[in-house]
Motif scaffolding. Structure first.
Motif, PDB file in Angstrom:
ATOM      1  N   GLU A 131     -28.667  -4.714 -34.782  1.00 47.26           N
ATOM      2  CA  GLU A 131     -28.738  -3.560 -33.890  1.00 47.26           C
ATOM      3  C   GLU A 131     -28.520  -2.251 -34.651  1.00 47.26           C
ATOM      4  O   GLU A 131     -27.701  -2.188 -35.553  1.00 47.26           O
ATOM      5  CB  GLU A 131     -27.657  -3.644 -32.812  1.00 47.26           C
ATOM      6  CG  GLU A 131     -27.780  -4.838 -31.910  1.00 47.26           C
ATOM      7  CD  GLU A 131     -26.695  -4.834 -30.843  1.00 47.26           C
ATOM      8  OE1 GLU A 131     -26.568  -3.827 -30.126  1.00 47.26           O
ATOM      9  OE2 GLU A 131     -25.978  -5.841 -30.757  1.00 47.26           O
ATOM     10  N   GLN A 137     -27.638   1.523 -33.139  1.00 47.67           N
ATOM     11  CA  GLN A 137     -27.307   2.177 -31.886  1.00 47.67           C
ATOM     12  C   GLN A 137     -27.088   3.670 -32.084  1.00 47.67           C
ATOM     13  O   GLN A 137     -26.510   4.086 -33.090  1.00 47.67           O
ATOM     14  CB  GLN A 137     -26.037   1.561 -31.288  1.00 47.67           C
ATOM     15  CG  GLN A 137     -26.191   0.107 -30.895  1.00 47.67           C
ATOM     16  CD  GLN A 137     -27.116  -0.081 -29.716  1.00 47.67           C
ATOM     17  OE1 GLN A 137     -27.100   0.685 -28.763  1.00 47.67           O
ATOM     18  NE2 GLN A 137     -27.951  -1.099 -29.779  1.00 47.67           N
ATOM     19  N   ASN A 169     -32.195   3.439 -29.798  1.00 47.39           N
ATOM     20  CA  ASN A 169     -31.443   2.197 -29.952  1.00 47.39           C
ATOM     21  C   ASN A 169     -32.436   1.072 -30.231  1.00 47.39           C
ATOM     22  O   ASN A 169     -33.456   0.970 -29.546  1.00 47.39           O
ATOM     23  CB  ASN A 169     -30.659   1.872 -28.679  1.00 47.39           C
ATOM     24  CG  ASN A 169     -29.650   2.945 -28.354  1.00 47.39           C
ATOM     25  OD1 ASN A 169     -28.846   3.332 -29.180  1.00 47.39           O
ATOM     26  ND2 ASN A 169     -29.697   3.445 -27.140  1.00 47.39           N
ATOM     27  N   LEU A 225     -32.765  -3.188 -31.050  1.00 48.01           N
ATOM     28  CA  LEU A 225     -32.182  -4.523 -31.091  1.00 48.01           C
ATOM     29  C   LEU A 225     -33.285  -5.470 -31.560  1.00 48.01           C
ATOM     30  O   LEU A 225     -34.331  -5.578 -30.906  1.00 48.01           O
ATOM     31  CB  LEU A 225     -31.678  -4.943 -29.706  1.00 48.01           C
ATOM     32  CG  LEU A 225     -31.183  -6.376 -29.558  1.00 48.01           C
ATOM     33  CD1 LEU A 225     -29.937  -6.614 -30.398  1.00 48.01           C
ATOM     34  CD2 LEU A 225     -30.912  -6.686 -28.098  1.00 48.01           C
TER      35      LEU A 225
END
Length: 120
Positions: free
Chosen positions: A8, A10, A34, A36
């Motif tokens: 990830e 962020q 963001n 992922l």
């Protein structure tokens, strides 16, 4: 046992010149991204960067694409996700959210954004 590893990034803050409204391509604005990513690790213990997804390379993909002005956040999200999948053969899924932190909307306080999820 089936395992999934997720990498990830962020709250990446970037300045860009994206938007549909007149002047956004000149004035620009602040964005938050963001990311992922998911993959199935070959081994339970990961000891080498080659066995995982290098988050510094992920960050470069995002930075480079955010430098090119684009009308829609949807376009940015789908293109960044596609670039990540193309660059990392082990990636099985990508989720990306992009937020325009100060959209030019009269009498509006807050952010607007898109989230895109794709599986290989």
């Amino acid at each position: 046992m089936e395992a999934v590893m997720q990498i990830e990034l962020q709250k990446i803050r970037l300045y860009g010149y994206h938007g549909f409204d007149a002047g956004e391509e000149i004035v620009g604005g602040e964005y938050e991204v963001n990311i992922l990513t998911s993959y199935i690790p070959v081994d339970i213990v990961i000891n080498k960067i080659e066995e995982t997804i290098d988050y510094t390379v992920l960050l470069e993909v995002v930075k480079q694409r955010m430098e090119r002005p684009t009308l829609l956040l949807e376009t940015l999200a789908t293109e960044i996700a596609s670039e990540i999948i193309a660059k990392f053969s082990i990636v099985t899924a990508v989720e990306i959210s992009i937020y325009k932190l100060h959209p030019p909307i009269e009498n509006f306080q807050g952010s607007v954004g898109v989230t895109y999820k794709v599986k290989r």
